[in-house]
Design a protein around this motif. Structure first.
Motif, PDB file in Angstrom:
ATOM      1  N   ALA A  44       0.824  -1.219   0.000  1.00  0.00           N
ATOM      2  CA  ALA A  44       0.000   0.000   0.000  1.00  0.00           C
ATOM      3  C   ALA A  44       0.858   1.270   0.000  1.00  0.00           C
ATOM      4  N   GLN A  47       2.187   2.129  -3.326  1.00  0.00           N
ATOM      5  CA  GLN A  47       1.141   2.660  -4.209  1.00  0.00           C
ATOM      6  C   GLN A  47       0.828   4.120  -3.874  1.00  0.00           C
ATOM      7  N   SER A  57      -5.317   9.473  -8.158  1.00  0.00           N
ATOM      8  CA  SER A  57      -5.751   9.042  -6.829  1.00  0.00           C
ATOM      9  C   SER A  57      -5.211   7.647  -6.548  1.00  0.00           C
ATOM     10  N   VAL A  58      -4.942   7.387  -5.290  1.00  0.00           N
ATOM     11  CA  VAL A  58      -4.420   6.072  -4.924  1.00  0.00           C
ATOM     12  C   VAL A  58      -5.487   5.004  -5.153  1.00  0.00           C
ATOM     13  N   ALA A  59      -6.764   5.416  -5.121  1.00  0.00           N
ATOM     14  CA  ALA A  59      -7.845   4.474  -5.424  1.00  0.00           C
ATOM     15  C   ALA A  59      -7.696   3.951  -6.853  1.00  0.00           C
ATOM     16  N   GLN A  60      -7.330   4.841  -7.761  1.00  0.00           N
ATOM     17  CA  GLN A  60      -7.179   4.425  -9.161  1.00  0.00           C
ATOM     18  C   GLN A  60      -5.956   3.521  -9.348  1.00  0.00           C
ATOM     19  N   TYR A  62      -4.751   1.569  -7.050  1.00  0.00           N
ATOM     20  CA  TYR A  62      -5.181   0.296  -6.461  1.00  0.00           C
ATOM     21  C   TYR A  62      -6.101  -0.453  -7.434  1.00  0.00           C
ATOM     22  N   GLY A  63      -6.932   0.309  -8.135  1.00  0.00           N
ATOM     23  CA  GLY A  63      -7.814  -0.285  -9.141  1.00  0.00           C
ATOM     24  C   GLY A  63      -7.018  -1.028 -10.206  1.00  0.00           C
ATOM     25  N   THR A  66      -5.303  -4.225  -8.701  1.00  0.00           N
ATOM     26  CA  THR A  66      -6.206  -5.357  -8.468  1.00  0.00           C
ATOM     27  C   THR A  66      -6.822  -5.882  -9.757  1.00  0.00           C
ATOM     28  N   PHE A  67      -6.735  -5.099 -10.831  1.00  0.00           N
ATOM     29  CA  PHE A  67      -7.322  -5.562 -12.099  1.00  0.00           C
ATOM     30  C   PHE A  67      -6.406  -6.563 -12.784  1.00  0.00           C
TER      31      PHE A  67
ATOM     32  N   SER B 172     -12.881   4.137  -6.919  1.00  0.00           N
ATOM     33  CA  SER B 172     -12.399   3.602  -8.191  1.00  0.00           C
ATOM     34  C   SER B 172     -12.937   2.184  -8.331  1.00  0.00           C
ATOM     35  N   ALA B 173     -13.077   1.740  -9.567  1.00  0.00           N
ATOM     36  CA  ALA B 173     -13.424   0.338  -9.770  1.00  0.00           C
ATOM     37  C   ALA B 173     -12.200  -0.484  -9.407  1.00  0.00           C
ATOM     38  N   ALA B 185      -9.465   3.200  -2.065  1.00  0.00           N
ATOM     39  CA  ALA B 185      -8.184   2.507  -2.157  1.00  0.00           C
ATOM     40  C   ALA B 185      -8.071   1.433  -1.080  1.00  0.00           C
ATOM     41  N   PHE B 186      -7.539   0.293  -1.445  1.00  0.00           N
ATOM     42  CA  PHE B 186      -7.297  -0.850  -0.550  1.00  0.00           C
ATOM     43  C   PHE B 186      -8.598  -1.342   0.092  1.00  0.00           C
TER      44      PHE B 186
END
Lengths: 159, 590
Positions: A44, A47, A57-60, A62-63, A66-67, B172-173, B185-186
């Motif tokens: 994490a 990332q 964004s870190v969400a992206q 991470y997306g 994980t993809f 996010s997806a 995230a995470f």
């Protein structure tokens, strides 16, 4: 204020890799690929740094991680085990071999033993279908493996 | 614009080149159903992943069905939107989506307002022939927003709103295939993400995967407790939208009926957040003038522009994204919190009751207000200034639960002393309104002259970023306005780089301002509804006898009786706040 802690050398290495791709958000996959090559996995904190450098964004991030099954967030073991689940290996009993590895090591696919020695993964066809079912441990190839043989092979590495 | 000829459902049409089949059809009155498609045309927001396949149509000469939302019209195209093949395919697609959707519609927060439910009804689905695994995911409960991802249909509307229009990047997806979900995230909880609780994801969500935290039960309990004095305040944008929940035309102004309904529900005092908006102008306007004065005299500790601080989503945004600029926004609390502070400190004394025996409820067009009311700095010994913050939708629910026939209610007034407001307080509900209200007061305080024309139409509108220069009797005051956090980011980056030249900037997080807030009745992407609410806000302002905050007699009395002067000692203590660094810092380990 939330803090993300990481060793200075790692932060610098990540920044260097991001910079080599011009810190472009569109290069995220290449950056992740290279960073994983460097550290073996993408925890994490790593990332977070990549997200900050690429200004996404870190969400992206991470997306993306994980993809693609290539990317992993768990550190690989000292001896990474890859069980081939390609068609030829599968029909010749790769799944039973995999189950035996799971049972022996008490871990699932994508996991690493607590002592950090072994990690278990699946892959699709290593191009050695004649040896099916095939298992790789590190760079070494084991062919025509049966569940009975799993324990002996692991013992080679356990001592 | 070049026109081309197409045929849709045997109708010959001349349509604009470059348009999608969906838009061409809708313009011709052919309503192709959609699910993942989401558009807010007034702010140029569009989610068009072409993923759900509900909008498929048959195009002659093409082998496969085409998604209408992602297919451009072409000369001579012959399109069938309801051939047997299309109808069957569309129904199968819907049945497949429903096969992995919980069938708990009766107790879902979106019951009756769900686009998937409407689709199932519209396409006449009576059974789900596909049986299979159902995805399960833990519920994520934040102070304002609930994520129930089991209900997610992966339309990704929330993701687009969060990333493109708000540039918040909380969602996010993640994962792939059957495991795919939209998550922070995470896959952590929203509270650990950069979420601002603007709630526009809730507005975008076609189903019940995203909803607001419901506090109606707590409010009913407080009202029925004889020991509690329950005080309610209503935000400006609520009165121009609440009627929609009861079948009234968008843009209906229901201020008086709303006051009547609140009285029938049993609130002890019906007050108005607009009063607190007038108070905000006194404080923020004074702060603006002081900062301009000090700045022009060369005080290096003073920064310009001043940024408005009424919008809680925006406050969360700059705390997370601009931690080095926390001294730039106004320190004035938002109207909701100013009201809470006045109620729990001044009103309690006036009524002779203890702080603990007063419950302050706010009715807000907003979801982020729920989070704001729970901030620690707005509590005294754990007792919050605002106890419960309900959305416009929750108020509508309360009205229905109390068996009130809203449409037949008489027009009633707010109570005093915290119920009287000016037109300036009303326009807080629309983008540009806070700064226009501030301008009306600041002009008179700055120039010492009477402002004859109170309508600053140059500050109104729906452009994402607007700029205007207002003449303060020879001194040009440069004003910036943004709604939507992507637009705010654009202005903030200019300020950060030191090349903005603005004296003041107003920011609201939601499309059109609070009128398009996430607590409002669902508009399902129909931006005309937001436009009508905006017209209504300015209509309400124009109809007010007093239109400048500093002329509100109850505001004048409050300063005389209790506060002293704007930005004085009591104000500083009770009506102003400070901000926190909520960014993520990468630190060297060891």
């Amino acid at each position: 204020m939330a803090k993300v802690k990481l060793a200075e050398s790692k932060i610098n290495k990540i920044k260097e890799i991001c910079a080599s791709f011009g810190n472009k958000p569109g290069e995220a996959i290449n950056v992740l690929h290279k960073v994983q090559g460097e550290f073996g996995y993408l925890p994490a904190e790593v990332q977070e740094v990549i997200a900050q450098e690429l200004n996404v964004s870190v969400a992206q991030i991470y997306g993306i991680v994980t993809f693609y099954s290539f990317f992993t967030m768990t550190p690989k073991g000292e001896f990474p085990i890859s069980v081939c689940m390609g068609t030829a290996c599968y029909v010749r009993g790769a799944e039973k071999v995999l189950d035996e590895f799971k049972r022996e090591l008490k871990i699932g696919v994508g996991e690493t033993t607590p002592d950090g020695k072994f990690s278990l993964n699946c892959l699709r066809c290593v191009g050695a279908c004649g040896l099916a079912p095939v298992v790789l441990i590190g760079e070494k190839v084991y062919g025509r493996l049966t569940p009975d043989g799993v324990k002996d092979i692991l013992n080679e590495y356990r001592s | 614009m070049e026109k081309i000829n197409i045929i849709i459902d045997n109708k010959s049409l001349q349509v604009e080149k470059g348009q999608t089949v969906l838009k061409a059809a809708r313009a011709a009155g052919i309503e192709i159903p959609t699910l993942c498609y989401y558009e807010l045309d007034g702010v140029k927001l569009e989610n068009r992943p072409g993923g759900c396949r509900i909008c498929v149509v048959e195009i002659e000469g093409r082998k496969n069905l085409a998604p209408a939302c992602a297919t451009e019209v072409a000369e001579g195209m012959v399109i069938h939107t309801c051939s047997l093949r299309v109808v069957n395919a569309r129904r199968t697609v819907l049945e497949l989506i429903l096969s992995d959707h919980p069938a708990d519609c009766l107790i879902c927060p979106k019951n009756g307002k769900c686009e998937l439910q409407s689709l199932a009804q519209r396409l006449g689905v009576r059974e789900i022939p596909f049986q299979g695994e159902q995805s399960t995911y833990r519920k994520d409960l934040s102070p304002a927003i609930i994520r129930d991802v089991d209900k997610c249909v992966m339309c990704r509307r929330c993701e687009t709103v969060c990333n493109v229009w708000q540039t918040v990047g909380a969602l996010s997806a993640v994962n792939r295939g059957f495991q795919a979900v939209v998550a922070p995230a995470f896959e952590q909880d929203l509270v650990k993400s950069p979420c601002t609780y603007c709630g526009q994801c809730i507005m975008a969500c076609p189903v019940g995967a995203l909803s607001e935290v419901d506090q109606t039960r707590q409010v009913i309990t407080a009202i029925s407790d004889p020991k509690k004095t329950v005080v309610v305040q209503t935000a400006p944008a609520v009165r121009v939208a609440l009627g929609e929940e009861f079948g009234m035309e968008p843009g209906s102004i229901v201020t008086g009926q709303m006051a009547a309904a609140l009285r029938r529900i049993g609130f002890d005092y019906i007050f108005d957040t607009d009063f607190a908006a007038d108070l905000t102008i006194m404080e923020e306007g004074t702060e603006l003038l002081t900062r301009i004065d000090k700045f022009t005299k060369g005080d290096k500790n003073v920064k310009l522009p001043i940024l408005t601080s009424c919008c809680p989503g925006w406050v969360n945004f700059f705390e997370t994204n601009y931690p080095d600029m926390l001294d730039v926004p106004s320190t004035a609390k938002s109207p909701q919190q100013m009201f809470g502070a006045v109620a729990k400190n001044y009103l309690t004394t006036k009524l002779g009751i203890k702080r603990e025996d007063m419950v302050v409820v706010s009715i807000m067009p907003c979801v982020a207000k729920k989070f704001e009311s729970q901030r620690d700095e707005f509590k005294e010994n754990g007792n919050p200034d605002v106890d419960y913050s309900l959305t416009t939708r929750e108020l509508a629910e309360l009205i229905r639960q109390f068996n009130i026939d809203f449409k037949t209610l008489p027009i009633e007034d707010f109570d005093n002393p915290l119920g009287e407001s000016t037109g300036a307080g009303v326009i807080f509900g629309a983008t540009g309104g806070v700064i226009e209200a501030a301008t009306r007061t600041a002009y008179e305080l700055f120039t010492g002259k009477k402002l004859e024309k109170v309508d600053f139409t140059e500050l109104r509108g729906l452009e994402g970023v607007r700029e205007a220069t207002v003449d303060f009797n020879g001194t040009p005051i440069k004003i910036g306005i943004a709604h939507g956090l992507s637009n705010a980011r654009q202005l903030l980056d200019e300020v950060k780089n030191g090349n903005s030249g603005f004296h003041a900037i107003e920011v609201m997080a939601c499309p059109g301002g609070c009128i398009g807030g996430a607590g409002q009745p669902f508009h399902h992407g129909n931006f005309d509804i937001i436009r009508k609410r905006q017209e209504a806000i300015y209509r309400e302002d124009a109809g007010k006898p007093i239109r400048k905050s500093h002329e509100n007699p109850y505001i004048q009395a409050l300063y005389k009786e209790w506060l002293g002067t704007p930005c004085g000692e009591i104000s500083h203590h009770l009506l102003h706040t400070h901000y926190f660094d909520k960014s993520k810092h990468i630190e060297i380990e060891g």
